[in-house]
Each structure stands twice: as structure tokens, then as C-alpha cells.
Design a protein around this motif. Sequence first.
Motif, PDB file in Angstrom:
ATOM      1  N   ASN A 280       5.642  -4.147   5.784  1.00 38.55           N
ATOM      2  CA  ASN A 280       5.658  -4.135   4.316  1.00 38.55           C
ATOM      3  C   ASN A 280       5.975  -2.740   3.789  1.00 38.55           C
ATOM      4  OD1 ASN A 280       5.116  -6.836   4.108  1.00 38.55           O
ATOM      5  ND2 ASN A 280       2.914  -6.556   3.843  1.00 38.55           N
ATOM      6  N   THR A 281       5.394  -1.727   4.392  1.00 41.78           N
ATOM      7  CA  THR A 281       5.636  -0.358   3.964  1.00 41.78           C
ATOM      8  C   THR A 281       7.097   0.015   4.163  1.00 41.78           C
ATOM      9  OG1 THR A 281       3.383   0.219   4.580  1.00 41.78           O
ATOM     10  CG2 THR A 281       4.902   2.033   4.235  1.00 41.78           C
TER      11      THR A 281
ATOM     12  N   ASP B  72       9.156  -1.758   1.559  1.00 38.25           N
ATOM     13  CA  ASP B  72       8.934  -1.121   0.261  1.00 38.25           C
ATOM     14  C   ASP B  72       9.736   0.168   0.162  1.00 38.25           C
ATOM     15  OD1 ASP B  72       7.201  -3.129  -0.402  1.00 38.25           O
ATOM     16  OD2 ASP B  72       5.384  -1.944  -0.029  1.00 38.25           O
ATOM     17  N   TYR B  73       9.693   0.957   1.213  1.00 42.32           N
ATOM     18  CA  TYR B  73      10.425   2.224   1.225  1.00 42.32           C
ATOM     19  C   TYR B  73      11.926   1.968   1.108  1.00 42.32           C
ATOM     20  CZ  TYR B  73      12.288   6.698   2.648  1.00 42.32           C
ATOM     21  OH  TYR B  73      12.990   7.865   2.682  1.00 42.32           O
TER      22      TYR B  73
ATOM     23  N   SER C 175      13.443  -0.564  -0.277  1.00 41.37           N
ATOM     24  CA  SER C 175      13.780  -0.995  -1.644  1.00 41.37           C
ATOM     25  C   SER C 175      13.717   0.167  -2.624  1.00 41.37           C
ATOM     26  CB  SER C 175      12.877  -2.136  -2.094  1.00 41.37           C
ATOM     27  OG  SER C 175      11.542  -1.706  -2.201  1.00 41.37           O
TER      28      SER C 175
ATOM     29  N   GLY D 252       8.558   1.252  -8.235  1.00 41.52           N
ATOM     30  CA  GLY D 252       8.205   0.835  -6.883  1.00 41.52           C
ATOM     31  C   GLY D 252       6.920   0.038  -6.862  1.00 41.52           C
TER      32      GLY D 252
ATOM     33  N   ASP E 270       6.743  -4.323  -7.823  1.00 40.62           N
ATOM     34  CA  ASP E 270       6.963  -5.432  -6.905  1.00 40.62           C
ATOM     35  C   ASP E 270       5.689  -5.917  -6.246  1.00 40.62           C
ATOM     36  OD1 ASP E 270       9.630  -5.201  -7.529  1.00 40.62           O
ATOM     37  OD2 ASP E 270      10.109  -3.966  -5.790  1.00 40.62           O
ATOM     38  N   LYS E 271       4.634  -5.137  -6.302  1.00 43.46           N
ATOM     39  CA  LYS E 271       3.403  -5.489  -5.588  1.00 43.46           C
ATOM     40  C   LYS E 271       2.517  -6.399  -6.380  1.00 43.46           C
ATOM     41  CE  LYS E 271       3.436  -1.467  -2.692  1.00 43.46           C
ATOM     42  NZ  LYS E 271       2.787  -0.325  -2.210  1.00 43.46           N
TER      43      LYS E 271
END
Length: 109
Positions: free
Chosen positions: A9-10, A13-14, A16, A105, A108-109
Motif C-alpha cells: 500500500n505504501t 501510494d508513493y 500515485s 495524497g 485517497d485514504k
Amino acid sequence: MEARKITANTESDYTSIVQSASFQKLLSEKKKFIIPITIFFFCFYFALPILTSFSTVLNNKFIGSISWAWVFAFLQFVMTWGLCMLYSKKAAKFDDLAEKVVKEGGKDK
């Protein structure tokens, strides 16, 4: 198992964030400022030792017994302080752009 999921996931995320328009704008703005300022700094900084070593152009008198070499050396300090103040002011814009990247950022979470 859960550690792998968090890492995946990290990483996504990075990825994106790096591909986002706001992050690309931040990088572009920083490059447009930092690269020319760095080139100017190195040229100005190395001009003094090069000119004093390989020419006599700075040996001419400025005022009294002060030569242009001393004036140029003093201007090195002025240039350094000036660039630091300029960067400090420009950094506020970079901080605003970075804050925008962080906010986008987190959506999205």
C-alpha cells in the motif's frame, strides 16, 4: 503477511503521489529555481580563484590600496547571504506546493 500488505500500500501510494500533477509541479518549480541559482553560485564562486590564479585583471586598484580582488572576495559574502535570503523567500512557495501534494495524497485514504 500484514507487513507485506502495508508495504505494498505504501509503495502504491508513493507511486500515485509521484505521478500526480501537483508533485510534478513542485519538482518543476524547484528545478527552475535551484538549477540556475546553483550554476550562478558555482560560476561566481570559482571565478575568484580562477581569475586571481590565471590573470591579473583583479589586480587593478579599486580605491586606494584596495584591489578589485578584495572587492570580489567581499562580494562572495554578499552573494551567499543574498542567495540564502532569496531561497528562504522562495521556500515558502515550495512549502505551499508540498502541502498541496500532501493534502492530495491523503484524499485517497
